[in-house]
Design a protein around this motif. Sequence first.
Motif, PDB file in Angstrom:
ATOM      1  N   GLU A 103       0.855  -1.188   0.000  1.00 41.97           N
ATOM      2  CA  GLU A 103       0.000   0.000   0.000  1.00 41.97           C
ATOM      3  C   GLU A 103       0.893   1.241   0.000  1.00 41.97           C
ATOM      4  O   GLU A 103       1.993   1.215   0.563  1.00 41.97           O
ATOM      5  CB  GLU A 103      -0.920   0.031   1.224  1.00 41.97           C
ATOM      6  CG  GLU A 103      -1.901  -1.125   1.282  1.00 41.97           C
ATOM      7  CD  GLU A 103      -2.767  -1.063   2.522  1.00 41.97           C
ATOM      8  OE1 GLU A 103      -2.506  -0.116   3.343  1.00 41.97           O
ATOM      9  OE2 GLU A 103      -3.644  -1.911   2.708  1.00 41.97           O
ATOM     10  N   THR A 104       0.398   2.390  -0.652  1.00 40.90           N
ATOM     11  CA  THR A 104       1.142   3.656  -0.693  1.00 40.90           C
ATOM     12  C   THR A 104       0.534   4.623   0.303  1.00 40.90           C
ATOM     13  O   THR A 104      -0.671   4.895   0.268  1.00 40.90           O
ATOM     14  CB  THR A 104       1.109   4.258  -2.107  1.00 40.90           C
ATOM     15  OG1 THR A 104       1.662   3.289  -3.034  1.00 40.90           O
ATOM     16  CG2 THR A 104       1.895   5.524  -2.173  1.00 40.90           C
ATOM     17  N   GLN A 105       1.419   5.231   1.179  1.00 45.39           N
ATOM     18  CA  GLN A 105       0.975   6.179   2.211  1.00 45.39           C
ATOM     19  C   GLN A 105       1.884   7.397   2.182  1.00 45.39           C
ATOM     20  O   GLN A 105       3.036   7.331   1.731  1.00 45.39           O
ATOM     21  CB  GLN A 105       1.021   5.516   3.598  1.00 45.39           C
ATOM     22  CG  GLN A 105       0.079   4.340   3.764  1.00 45.39           C
ATOM     23  CD  GLN A 105       0.187   3.720   5.153  1.00 45.39           C
ATOM     24  OE1 GLN A 105       0.973   4.193   5.960  1.00 45.39           O
ATOM     25  NE2 GLN A 105      -0.635   2.695   5.402  1.00 45.39           N
ATOM     26  N   MET A 106       1.380   8.592   2.696  1.00 47.94           N
ATOM     27  CA  MET A 106       2.142   9.835   2.812  1.00 47.94           C
ATOM     28  C   MET A 106       2.637   9.971   4.257  1.00 47.94           C
ATOM     29  O   MET A 106       1.847   9.858   5.212  1.00 47.94           O
ATOM     30  CB  MET A 106       1.285  11.037   2.412  1.00 47.94           C
ATOM     31  CG  MET A 106       0.793  11.018   0.973  1.00 47.94           C
ATOM     32  SD  MET A 106       2.129  10.985  -0.246  1.00 47.94           S
ATOM     33  CE  MET A 106       2.852  12.595   0.053  1.00 47.94           C
ATOM     34  N   ARG A 107       3.942  10.285   4.417  1.00 46.35           N
ATOM     35  CA  ARG A 107       4.552  10.395   5.748  1.00 46.35           C
ATOM     36  C   ARG A 107       5.202  11.753   5.884  1.00 46.35           C
ATOM     37  O   ARG A 107       5.813  12.276   4.939  1.00 46.35           O
ATOM     38  CB  ARG A 107       5.604   9.300   5.940  1.00 46.35           C
ATOM     39  CG  ARG A 107       6.253   9.301   7.331  1.00 46.35           C
ATOM     40  CD  ARG A 107       7.135   8.089   7.512  1.00 46.35           C
ATOM     41  NE  ARG A 107       8.230   8.085   6.540  1.00 46.35           N
ATOM     42  CZ  ARG A 107       9.394   8.697   6.724  1.00 46.35           C
ATOM     43  NH1 ARG A 107       9.605   9.401   7.827  1.00 46.35           N
ATOM     44  NH2 ARG A 107      10.343   8.619   5.800  1.00 46.35           N
ATOM     45  N   ASP A 108       5.017  12.410   7.062  1.00 45.84           N
ATOM     46  CA  ASP A 108       5.573  13.734   7.343  1.00 45.84           C
ATOM     47  C   ASP A 108       7.058  13.572   7.668  1.00 45.84           C
ATOM     48  O   ASP A 108       7.436  12.922   8.656  1.00 45.84           O
ATOM     49  CB  ASP A 108       4.830  14.375   8.513  1.00 45.84           C
ATOM     50  CG  ASP A 108       5.291  15.806   8.750  1.00 45.84           C
ATOM     51  OD1 ASP A 108       6.077  16.310   7.918  1.00 45.84           O
ATOM     52  OD2 ASP A 108       4.929  16.384   9.790  1.00 45.84           O
ATOM     53  N   ALA A 109       7.953  14.199   6.847  1.00 47.05           N
ATOM     54  CA  ALA A 109       9.406  14.115   7.041  1.00 47.05           C
ATOM     55  C   ALA A 109      10.000  15.491   7.272  1.00 47.05           C
ATOM     56  O   ALA A 109      11.070  15.838   6.747  1.00 47.05           O
ATOM     57  CB  ALA A 109      10.053  13.451   5.831  1.00 47.05           C
ATOM     58  N   SER A 110       9.283  16.389   8.014  1.00 44.55           N
ATOM     59  CA  SER A 110       9.816  17.722   8.304  1.00 44.55           C
ATOM     60  C   SER A 110      11.008  17.610   9.248  1.00 44.55           C
ATOM     61  O   SER A 110      11.069  16.711  10.096  1.00 44.55           O
ATOM     62  CB  SER A 110       8.728  18.592   8.952  1.00 44.55           C
ATOM     63  OG  SER A 110       7.617  18.696   8.080  1.00 44.55           O
ATOM     64  N   TYR A 111      11.988  18.601   9.152  1.00 46.25           N
ATOM     65  CA  TYR A 111      13.199  18.549   9.965  1.00 46.25           C
ATOM     66  C   TYR A 111      13.566  19.951  10.400  1.00 46.25           C
ATOM     67  O   TYR A 111      13.115  20.945   9.807  1.00 46.25           O
ATOM     68  CB  TYR A 111      14.352  17.892   9.187  1.00 46.25           C
ATOM     69  CG  TYR A 111      14.715  18.571   7.904  1.00 46.25           C
ATOM     70  CD1 TYR A 111      15.689  19.590   7.869  1.00 46.25           C
ATOM     71  CD2 TYR A 111      14.071  18.241   6.709  1.00 46.25           C
ATOM     72  CE1 TYR A 111      16.001  20.239   6.693  1.00 46.25           C
ATOM     73  CE2 TYR A 111      14.388  18.878   5.521  1.00 46.25           C
ATOM     74  CZ  TYR A 111      15.360  19.853   5.515  1.00 46.25           C
ATOM     75  OH  TYR A 111      15.672  20.486   4.341  1.00 46.25           O
ATOM     76  N   VAL A 301      11.795  23.138   8.767  1.00 44.20           N
ATOM     77  CA  VAL A 301      11.622  22.976   7.318  1.00 44.20           C
ATOM     78  C   VAL A 301      10.581  21.883   7.103  1.00 44.20           C
ATOM     79  O   VAL A 301      10.829  20.710   7.441  1.00 44.20           O
ATOM     80  CB  VAL A 301      12.962  22.583   6.646  1.00 44.20           C
ATOM     81  CG1 VAL A 301      12.748  22.377   5.138  1.00 44.20           C
ATOM     82  CG2 VAL A 301      14.014  23.637   6.896  1.00 44.20           C
ATOM     83  N   PRO A 302       9.324  22.171   6.516  1.00 48.90           N
ATOM     84  CA  PRO A 302       8.295  21.138   6.293  1.00 48.90           C
ATOM     85  C   PRO A 302       8.621  20.298   5.061  1.00 48.90           C
ATOM     86  O   PRO A 302       9.154  20.804   4.067  1.00 48.90           O
ATOM     87  CB  PRO A 302       7.024  21.949   6.122  1.00 48.90           C
ATOM     88  CG  PRO A 302       7.469  23.263   5.633  1.00 48.90           C
ATOM     89  CD  PRO A 302       8.820  23.535   6.190  1.00 48.90           C
ATOM     90  N   GLN A 303       8.215  18.947   5.072  1.00 45.38           N
ATOM     91  CA  GLN A 303       8.473  18.062   3.944  1.00 45.38           C
ATOM     92  C   GLN A 303       7.564  16.838   4.056  1.00 45.38           C
ATOM     93  O   GLN A 303       7.443  16.266   5.139  1.00 45.38           O
ATOM     94  CB  GLN A 303       9.949  17.630   3.910  1.00 45.38           C
ATOM     95  CG  GLN A 303      10.327  16.793   2.704  1.00 45.38           C
ATOM     96  CD  GLN A 303      11.793  16.414   2.713  1.00 45.38           C
ATOM     97  OE1 GLN A 303      12.488  16.739   3.658  1.00 45.38           O
ATOM     98  NE2 GLN A 303      12.246  15.760   1.649  1.00 45.38           N
ATOM     99  N   GLN A 304       6.832  16.391   2.908  1.00 49.41           N
ATOM    100  CA  GLN A 304       5.969  15.227   2.832  1.00 49.41           C
ATOM    101  C   GLN A 304       6.618  14.209   1.892  1.00 49.41           C
ATOM    102  O   GLN A 304       7.036  14.539   0.781  1.00 49.41           O
ATOM    103  CB  GLN A 304       4.572  15.597   2.314  1.00 49.41           C
ATOM    104  CG  GLN A 304       3.805  16.540   3.222  1.00 49.41           C
ATOM    105  CD  GLN A 304       3.418  15.877   4.539  1.00 49.41           C
ATOM    106  OE1 GLN A 304       3.166  14.669   4.565  1.00 49.41           O
ATOM    107  NE2 GLN A 304       3.368  16.658   5.619  1.00 49.41           N
ATOM    108  N   VAL A 305       6.645  12.896   2.299  1.00 46.83           N
ATOM    109  CA  VAL A 305       7.317  11.835   1.545  1.00 46.83           C
ATOM    110  C   VAL A 305       6.348  10.681   1.353  1.00 46.83           C
ATOM    111  O   VAL A 305       5.626  10.312   2.287  1.00 46.83           O
ATOM    112  CB  VAL A 305       8.583  11.348   2.276  1.00 46.83           C
ATOM    113  CG1 VAL A 305       9.289  10.263   1.479  1.00 46.83           C
ATOM    114  CG2 VAL A 305       9.534  12.491   2.541  1.00 46.83           C
TER     115      VAL A 305
END
Length: 387
Positions: A103-111, A301-305
Amino acid sequence: MKTVRDALTVALAAVVPLASTPQVAMADCCGQTYRLECQTVYDEQQVTSYRMEQETVYDQVQVTRQVPVWETQQRERRFMVSKPVTETSTREERFTVMKPVYETQMRDASYDVVRTVAETSTREERFVVQKQVWETAEREEQFTVMRPVVETVQTQRRSTVMRPVTTMATQVVDQGCMVNQVTMFQPAPTRRGLTWMAASPTVDPTTGIAVVQRPGLVWANTTPPAQAVVQQVWKPNLVAQQVPVTTMVAQEVVEQVPVQVQRQVAETCVRKVPVQVCRTVNEEQIRQVPVTTYKQVVERVPQQVEVKVCKMVPEEHVRQIPVTTCKWVQEERVEKFDVRVCKMVAQQETIQQPRVVCKQVPVTQTIRVPRTIVMKVPIVEQPCCGG
């Protein structure tokens, strides 16, 4: 054997003193002078000695021996044998298999990002400095000096002087001489030492077998032959004489002797000594010191992976499995075999056992034993005192 050897030794030793026998002059009451002469006379004697002889004797002895006799016997041996029995059957087996599902999911990768910011400022710093100050001063110092003083003093010196003094003393002097006595035979003492022993047969006390003793040196008692000795005796003749004797007599003498005596006189002196004194003075000083301060600044710094997730889904399966079973069945068997048996049988025999017997055989010998005779031989004939 020892008696014969000792007698021969005495006979050989008696020949030596005959040539070197001293002659002694003697005088009787009538004035006749005699000379002593020694003569050797040999006497024959019968001596019996024993000789060791050995003889081998054989004895009849009954001996019982154990003789081995071999026989063949037949015996039975029973043992168990295991046989395998195989049986085949089928059993049902259920098992679960895990299948993957993605399954494909979106994960929050902010740093967070951290930056360093520098700030410069000035601060005032006070400190103390140590300074040295030198000063010159004078101090008084007292010391003691020892000065020598020489004086002349009259002293008495006592000494001992040895002076000779001559006196007459009576002294007894022995003006005697040596006088010879009658010749006598002095037996020599028995000594224990190393003696040569020739080869001789003997019997071993442990085994009873005749053996030959090797020649060599052994410790034994030996008696040397008697020797003719002439004794000399001192005949005293005491005579009184007047002899001058000089002795040293001690006498004490007193003398007046001038002596120089030196003594030490103590004298106190005072002197001034310059001294430099160093003092330390504290001085306060102020200085400006630059100071740099660093601060940490944090930025988000926000980032979605996108992330693929794998999940395992269980699935049940059924299968038939053949099973082979092996059983072991025991069976008894009988086996015959031959065995050789050894038996010991007693058997008597007659054997000849050797034995050594030692005998002493008497042997008679004739030996000559020397004997010394002292004879008086007149030297000069003189008339008798009564005629």
